[in-house]
Design an enzyme around this catalytic site. Structure first.
Site, PDB file in Angstrom:
ATOM      1  N   SER A 121       0.802  -1.242   0.148  1.00 57.44           N
ATOM      2  CA  SER A 121       0.073  -0.073   0.086  1.00 57.44           C
ATOM      3  C   SER A 121       0.931   1.209  -0.133  1.00 57.44           C
ATOM      4  O   SER A 121       2.125   1.307   0.708  1.00 57.44           O
ATOM      5  CB  SER A 121      -0.962  -0.051   1.276  1.00 57.44           C
ATOM      6  OG  SER A 121      -1.471   1.225   1.392  1.00 57.44           O
ATOM      7  N   TYR A 152      -2.526   5.551  -4.855  1.00 59.91           N
ATOM      8  CA  TYR A 152      -3.642   6.404  -4.930  1.00 59.91           C
ATOM      9  C   TYR A 152      -3.182   7.641  -5.898  1.00 59.91           C
ATOM     10  O   TYR A 152      -2.093   7.937  -5.977  1.00 59.91           O
ATOM     11  CB  TYR A 152      -4.038   6.761  -3.632  1.00 59.91           C
ATOM     12  CG  TYR A 152      -4.704   5.771  -2.510  1.00 59.91           C
ATOM     13  CD1 TYR A 152      -5.659   5.174  -3.089  1.00 59.91           C
ATOM     14  CD2 TYR A 152      -3.932   5.525  -1.547  1.00 59.91           C
ATOM     15  CE1 TYR A 152      -6.176   4.183  -2.267  1.00 59.91           C
ATOM     16  CE2 TYR A 152      -4.641   4.437  -0.634  1.00 59.91           C
ATOM     17  CZ  TYR A 152      -5.711   3.963  -1.008  1.00 59.91           C
ATOM     18  OH  TYR A 152      -6.295   2.713  -0.444  1.00 59.91           O
ATOM     19  N   THR A 182      -5.084   2.645  -7.280  1.00 58.91           N
ATOM     20  CA  THR A 182      -6.428   2.430  -6.577  1.00 58.91           C
ATOM     21  C   THR A 182      -7.053   3.778  -6.695  1.00 58.91           C
ATOM     22  O   THR A 182      -6.770   4.706  -6.259  1.00 58.91           O
ATOM     23  CB  THR A 182      -5.915   1.891  -5.227  1.00 58.91           C
ATOM     24  OG1 THR A 182      -5.388   0.717  -4.812  1.00 58.91           O
ATOM     25  CG2 THR A 182      -7.447   1.556  -4.535  1.00 58.91           C
ATOM     26  N   LYS A 196      -6.944  -1.006 -10.016  1.00 58.05           N
ATOM     27  CA  LYS A 196      -7.734  -1.809  -8.839  1.00 58.05           C
ATOM     28  C   LYS A 196      -9.049  -0.836  -8.763  1.00 58.05           C
ATOM     29  O   LYS A 196      -8.961   0.633  -8.503  1.00 58.05           O
ATOM     30  CB  LYS A 196      -6.916  -1.749  -7.800  1.00 58.05           C
ATOM     31  CG  LYS A 196      -7.568  -2.302  -6.391  1.00 58.05           C
ATOM     32  CD  LYS A 196      -6.481  -2.444  -5.342  1.00 58.05           C
ATOM     33  CE  LYS A 196      -7.258  -3.218  -4.191  1.00 58.05           C
ATOM     34  NZ  LYS A 196      -7.849  -2.238  -3.309  1.00 58.05           N
ATOM     35  N   HIS A 234     -13.368  -2.056  -3.019  1.00 59.18           N
ATOM     36  CA  HIS A 234     -12.485  -1.650  -1.970  1.00 59.18           C
ATOM     37  C   HIS A 234     -12.713  -2.275  -0.580  1.00 59.18           C
ATOM     38  O   HIS A 234     -12.938  -1.994   0.514  1.00 59.18           O
ATOM     39  CB  HIS A 234     -12.498  -0.230  -1.812  1.00 59.18           C
ATOM     40  CG  HIS A 234     -11.375   0.412  -1.443  1.00 59.18           C
ATOM     41  ND1 HIS A 234     -10.603   1.125  -2.254  1.00 59.18           N
ATOM     42  CD2 HIS A 234     -10.457   0.143  -0.191  1.00 59.18           C
ATOM     43  CE1 HIS A 234      -9.004   1.626  -1.450  1.00 59.18           C
ATOM     44  NE2 HIS A 234      -9.563   0.877  -0.276  1.00 59.18           N
TER      45      HIS A 234
HETATM   46  C1  LIG Z   1      -7.938  -2.158   6.790  1.00 61.83           C
HETATM   47  C2  LIG Z   1      -7.756  -1.926   5.232  1.00 61.83           C
HETATM   48  C3  LIG Z   1      -7.031  -1.224   4.441  1.00 61.83           C
HETATM   49  C4  LIG Z   1      -6.868  -1.226   3.207  1.00 61.83           C
HETATM   50  N1  LIG Z   1      -6.138  -0.154   2.656  1.00 61.83           N
HETATM   51  C5  LIG Z   1      -6.042  -0.190   1.300  1.00 61.83           C
HETATM   52  C6  LIG Z   1      -4.892   0.468   0.706  1.00 61.83           C
HETATM   53  O1  LIG Z   1      -4.274   1.208   1.348  1.00 61.83           O
HETATM   54  N2  LIG Z   1      -4.938   0.478  -0.603  1.00 61.83           N
HETATM   55  C7  LIG Z   1      -5.774  -0.199  -1.467  1.00 61.83           C
HETATM   56  O2  LIG Z   1      -5.706  -0.239  -2.535  1.00 61.83           O
HETATM   57  N3  LIG Z   1      -6.777  -1.172  -0.791  1.00 61.83           N
HETATM   58  C8  LIG Z   1      -6.634  -1.011   0.345  1.00 61.83           C
HETATM   59  N4  LIG Z   1      -7.685  -2.010   1.200  1.00 61.83           N
HETATM   60  C9  LIG Z   1      -8.498  -2.640   0.276  1.00 61.83           C
HETATM   61  C10 LIG Z   1      -7.852  -3.914   0.059  1.00 61.83           C
HETATM   62  O3  LIG Z   1      -6.912  -3.979  -0.942  1.00 61.83           O
HETATM   63  C11 LIG Z   1      -8.796  -5.010  -0.663  1.00 61.83           C
HETATM   64  O4  LIG Z   1      -9.453  -4.333  -1.694  1.00 61.83           O
HETATM   65  C12 LIG Z   1     -10.043  -5.475   0.120  1.00 61.83           C
HETATM   66  O5  LIG Z   1      -9.502  -5.698   1.520  1.00 61.83           O
HETATM   67  C13 LIG Z   1     -10.441  -6.728  -0.482  1.00 61.83           C
HETATM   68  O6  LIG Z   1     -11.546  -7.234   0.506  1.00 61.83           O
HETATM   69  P1  LIG Z   1     -11.336  -8.310   1.558  1.00 61.83           P
HETATM   70  O7  LIG Z   1     -10.918  -7.507   2.655  1.00 61.83           O
HETATM   71  O8  LIG Z   1     -12.684  -8.885   1.931  1.00 61.83           O
HETATM   72  O9  LIG Z   1     -10.458  -9.454   0.980  1.00 61.83           O
HETATM   73  C14 LIG Z   1      -7.800  -1.830   2.630  1.00 61.83           C
HETATM   74  C15 LIG Z   1      -8.654  -2.788   3.190  1.00 61.83           C
HETATM   75  C16 LIG Z   1      -8.738  -2.945   4.558  1.00 61.83           C
HETATM   76  C17 LIG Z   1      -9.560  -4.030   5.145  1.00 61.83           C
END
Ligand SMILES: Cc1cc2nc3c(=O)[nH]c(=O)nc-3n(C[C@H](O)[C@H](O)[C@H](O)COP(=O)(O)O)c2cc1C
Length: 410
Positions: free
Chosen positions: A114, A136, A162, A265, A289
Site C-alpha cells: 500500500s 492512490y 487504486t 484496482k 475496496h
Molecule cells: C484495513 C484495510 C486497509 C486497506 N487499505 C488499502 C490501501 O491502502 N490501498 C488499497 O488499494 N486498498 C486497501 N484496502 C482494500 C484491499 O486492498 C482490498 O481491496 C480489500 O481488503 C478486499 O476485501 P477483503 O478484505 O474482503 O479481502 C484496504 C482494506 C482494509 C480492510
C-alpha cells in the site's frame, strides 16, 4: 521438554478462527480499523455472503489425481491464484508489511504494498522481490512521478493504481479512534484498551518499537520520515480527483519509468472496464475496496461475470473482496478471474500469528482450492467454468452494460 497445557497451538484451521484470535489479541480500536467497512455495512456483508449463492455439485468418483493451481499474473509465475492485496493499516504486528511480504514470498506469490504502508518499499522488496506497489491519486504530478521512480528503483514488479475512493465516512457501528501519533498522551488515552491486550503490547515492546503511524513511501525526497497517516490522508483528500486522461497519463509514466505491468484496482462497472482497456492498462481488479468505499455497491463477485465477459480477452481480470476460503477462490476463477487478491484474511493471520499466520492463511487457501478442484474433477484452473456450478438466478449485476432502468420501469 516442558509442555505448557495453557499454550495455544498457534496454527489455525480457517480464516474465521484467525479472525477470532485477532479480535482477542488486538486492542479494540486496532481490530475495528481492520474490520473497516462503511455506512450500513451492506457491501462488506454482501462481499462474503454472495459466495453462498454459487454452489458446488461435486463428483463422487473420477477425480483427477494430479492437479495444478499454478498460474501467471502481472507477468509473474505464482504457485496459487491468490495474491496479497495492499492494505494500509498494519500496526498489527511490529514487522507489518515485511512479515506479510516474507510469507507471500515463501508461498510463491505476489505482495501488494500500500501507498499508506508502515514499511518502506525498499524493506519490502528486500523481503519479497515480487512486490507490486500500489498508488492512490494523491499529490501533484511531479510528486507522483517521484514516488513511481522510487518504487521502480526499489525493484517492484508492477504498479497498481487504486482510484475507487469517494471519502465516504461514517459507520453505523462507530469508527475507532486512531491517534495522530503513538506518543505518551495517545498511550494514556488508549491505555485501558491496550493494557487489556498484553500479547500485542509485548510483541512491540520486545522489538523496542512502537506502532509507527507514518507513511514512509510518501516521504518527500531527502526527508527522514514520511507524513503521518492523517497528513497523508489530507494530501489525498485535497488532490483533485483523476480523469480517464489522468489514468492514461499514470500508465504512460509507469511504462516509461519501469515498463512493468500497470493495474487499475477498483473497477465495478462494465463501461469502466472498457475505459480501462482504452487507457492501456495491463490488468484490472474487480473490487469495491472491500466494502470500505460507497456502501450499497454489490459484492465484487456479482460484478465479475459481465466484466470478465466484456474485457477478459484484452486484459487480466482479477477480483478482490470477501475471499475467506479456497472454495471462494475457485468460484471467482470459474466466473472469469485470473486470480484473486485477499485483504482482511491475511490481516487476521498477521494479527493472530505474525508472518507464520499469513503463511497459514495462504496454506488454508491452497488446500481449500485443491479440495474444490478435486471435488469438481478438474486438473487445472482453466478447466474451471461457470457451467460446473449451480448459480442462483439473478446473481450477477451489470452496471455500465447499458441495462439501467428509468423510473417508470422500476
Ligand atoms: C484495513 C484495510 C486497509 C486497506 N487499505 C488499502 C490501501 O491502502 N490501498 C488499497 O488499494 N486498498 C486497501 N484496502 C482494500 C484491499 O486492498 C482490498 O481491496 C480489500 O481488503 C478486499 O476485501 P477483503 O478484505 O474482503 O479481502 C484496504 C482494506 C482494509 C480492510
Amino acid at each position: 521438554m516442558k509442555l505448557n497445557p495453557w499454550k495455544q497451538n498457534p496454527w489455525f484451521e480457517s480464516v474465521a478462527v484467525a479472525q477470532r484470535r485477532a479480535k482477542k489479541r488486538l486492542p479494540a480500536p486496532v481490530y475495528a480499523a481492520l474490520v473497516a467497512g462503511s455506512e450500513r455495512g451492506q457491501t462488506i456483508e454482501d462481499n462474503e455472503a454472495a459466495f453462498k449463492e454459487i454452489e458446488f455439485s461435486p463428483l463422487v468418483a473420477g477425480h483427477k489425481p494430479d492437479r495444478s493451481m499454478a498460474t501467471r499474473v502481472l507477468g509473474q509465475d505464482i504457485s496459487l491464484p491468490v495474491i496479497i492485496s495492499p492494505t494500509g493499516v498494519q500496526a498489527v504486528n511490529p514487522e507489518g508489511e515485511v512479515a506479510v511480504a516474507r510469507a507471500a514470498g515463501s508461498r510463491g506469490t505476489l505482495m501488494g504494498l500500500s501507498n499508506f504502508a508502515s514499511k518502506s518499499v525498499e524493506e519490502v522488496t528486500a523481503a519479497n522481490p515480487n512486490t507490486i506497489f500500489q498508488m492512490y491519486w494523491t499529490g501533484d504530478r511531479d510528486t507522483m512521478v517521484q514516488r513511481m521512480q522510487r518504487a521502480h528503483a526499489a525493484g517492484v514488479k508492477g504498479l497498481m493504481a487504486t482510484l475507487d475512493w469517494s471519502f465516504s465516512m461514517g459507520r453505523d457501528w462507530g469508527s475507532p479512534e486512531i491517534p495522530e501519533k503513538v506518543n505518551f498522551s495517545a498511550a494514556l488515552k488508549l491505555g485501558p484498551q491496550v493494557i487489556l491486550r498484553p500479547g500485542w503490547l509485548w510483541s512491540f515492546a520486545r522489538t523496542f518499537n512502537i506502532p509507527d503511524l507514518t507513511a514512509p513511501n510518501l516521504a518527500a525526497p531527502g526527508a527522514k520520515k514520511g507524513p503521518t497517516f492523517f497528513g497523508a490522508y489530507y494530501e489525498w483528500m485535497t488532490t483533485p480527483p483523476p480523469s480517464w486522461e489522468d489514468v492514461a497519463w499514470m500508465r504512460e509514466q509507469w511504462a516509461q519509468i519501469s515498463g512493468t505491468p500497470f493495474m487499475l484496482k477498483g473497477v465495478s462497472r462494465v463501461d469502466d472496464a472498457k475505459r480501462a482497456v482504452d487507457a492501456g492498462v495491463y490488468a484490472i481488479s474487480v473490487s469495491n475496496h472491500g466494502g470500505n468505499n460507497l456502501d450499497g455497491t454489490p459484492a465484487a463477485i456479482r460484478l465479475l461475470p459481465p466484466i470478465a465477459a466484456a474485457v477478459g480477452d484484452q486484459v487480466e481480470v482479477l477480483l478482490d473482496g470477501g475471499i475467506r476460503r479456497g472454495s471462494d477462490v475457485v468460484k471467482a476463477v470459474a466466473l472469469g478471474a485470473r486470480a484473486v487478491m485477499i485483504g482482511r484474511a491475511y490481516l487476521w493471520g498477521l494479527a493472530a500469528n505474525g508472518e507464520a499466520g499469513v503463511g497459514n492463511v495462504l496454506d488454508i487457501m491452497r488446500s481449500g482450492i485443491d479440495s474444490a478442484m478435486m471435488g469438481m474433477g478438474v486438473a487445472s484452473l482453466d478447466e474451471l467454468r461457470p457451467e460446473l456450478f449451480e448459480i442462483r438466478e439473478g446473481f450477477s449485476r451489470r452496471a455500465g452494460a447499458g441495462v439501467g432502468r428509468s423510473l417508470s420501469e422500476i
